[in-house]
Write a protein that holds these residues in place. Structure first.
Motif, PDB file in Angstrom:
ATOM      1  N   GLU A  36       0.833  -1.205   0.000  1.00 52.73           N
ATOM      2  CA  GLU A  36       0.000   0.000   0.000  1.00 52.73           C
ATOM      3  C   GLU A  36       0.868   1.254   0.000  1.00 52.73           C
ATOM      4  O   GLU A  36       0.644   2.180  -0.778  1.00 52.73           O
ATOM      5  N   VAL A  37       1.839   1.267   0.892  1.00 56.97           N
ATOM      6  CA  VAL A  37       2.705   2.441   1.052  1.00 56.97           C
ATOM      7  C   VAL A  37       3.523   2.667  -0.218  1.00 56.97           C
ATOM      8  O   VAL A  37       3.586   3.780  -0.744  1.00 56.97           O
ATOM      9  N   ALA A  38       4.145   1.604  -0.728  1.00 58.17           N
ATOM     10  CA  ALA A  38       4.983   1.737  -1.918  1.00 58.17           C
ATOM     11  C   ALA A  38       4.158   2.196  -3.123  1.00 58.17           C
ATOM     12  O   ALA A  38       4.617   3.034  -3.901  1.00 58.17           O
ATOM     13  N   ASP A  39       2.943   1.670  -3.275  1.00 55.81           N
ATOM     14  CA  ASP A  39       2.099   2.071  -4.406  1.00 55.81           C
ATOM     15  C   ASP A  39       1.783   3.568  -4.362  1.00 55.81           C
ATOM     16  O   ASP A  39       1.826   4.253  -5.385  1.00 55.81           O
ATOM     17  N   ILE A  40       1.468   4.073  -3.176  1.00 54.20           N
ATOM     18  CA  ILE A  40       1.174   5.505  -3.057  1.00 54.20           C
ATOM     19  C   ILE A  40       2.420   6.324  -3.355  1.00 54.20           C
ATOM     20  O   ILE A  40       2.372   7.313  -4.095  1.00 54.20           O
ATOM     21  N   TYR A  41       3.553   5.897  -2.815  1.00 56.52           N
ATOM     22  CA  TYR A  41       4.807   6.639  -3.013  1.00 56.52           C
ATOM     23  C   TYR A  41       5.226   6.631  -4.485  1.00 56.52           C
ATOM     24  O   TYR A  41       5.639   7.654  -5.029  1.00 56.52           O
TER      25      TYR A  41
END
Length: 163
Positions: A36-41
């Protein structure tokens, strides 16, 4: 809510990734997954590897603070043990793992695991447990008091002098 991103240098990539983690935690009530975090970043133009790396640092800090705030029994930071029990595999191959088993496996919310079958036995391992096992095996290879980084630096200097 304790915003962890405020504890790092503001304006840095680390701060932005930690802010994403904090915001997802505040919104969902549970720690986010690395995906989730990597996709947003990445959607913001960041590097996926940096996103995953900083997520792991954030999660380590988050768990450390949770452990300080709660009794040790409340949060499993190392793999646990669950005794044998009967479970069912559905016709489509699905196995539902109860919460106590997921906790003992240190399974993240994203549910990613690695599986293998050895002599007909299904083995399922979470990424966190795999890392812990690798760390333990690596520690066994290095004599106590030895810094692998010092050995690497010495080797690099020898190579440079040989040129």
């Amino acid at each position: 809510m304790n915003m962890l991103y405020l504890s790092v240098r503001q304006g840095s990539e680390k701060a932005r990734i930690w802010q994403i983690c904090d915001e997802l935690l505040a919104r969902n009530g549970v720690p986010p997954s690395g995906r989730e975090v990597a996709d947003i970043y990445v959607a913001e133009g960041g590097n996926q590897g940096t996103g995953f790396t900083q997520y792991s640092h954030w999660k380590k800090e988050y768990l450390a603070r949770q452990e300080q705030a709660a009794p040790r029994e409340a949060i499993l930071l190392s793999p646990g043990t669950v005794t044998f029990r009967s479970m069912s595999v559905t016709a489509d191959g699905t196995i539902m793992l109860p919460a106590d088993i997921r906790r003992a496996m240190l399974l993240d919310e994203d549910g990613r695991v690695t599986v293998s079958v050895v002599d007909g036995e299904l083995r399922v391992i979470s990424p966190m447990v795999a890392v812990r096992q690798l760390q333990r095996r690596t520690r066994e290879l290095v004599p106590a008091g030895t810094l692998v980084s010092d050995e690497l630096i010495a080797e690099r200097r020898q190579e440079a002098e040989a040129r």
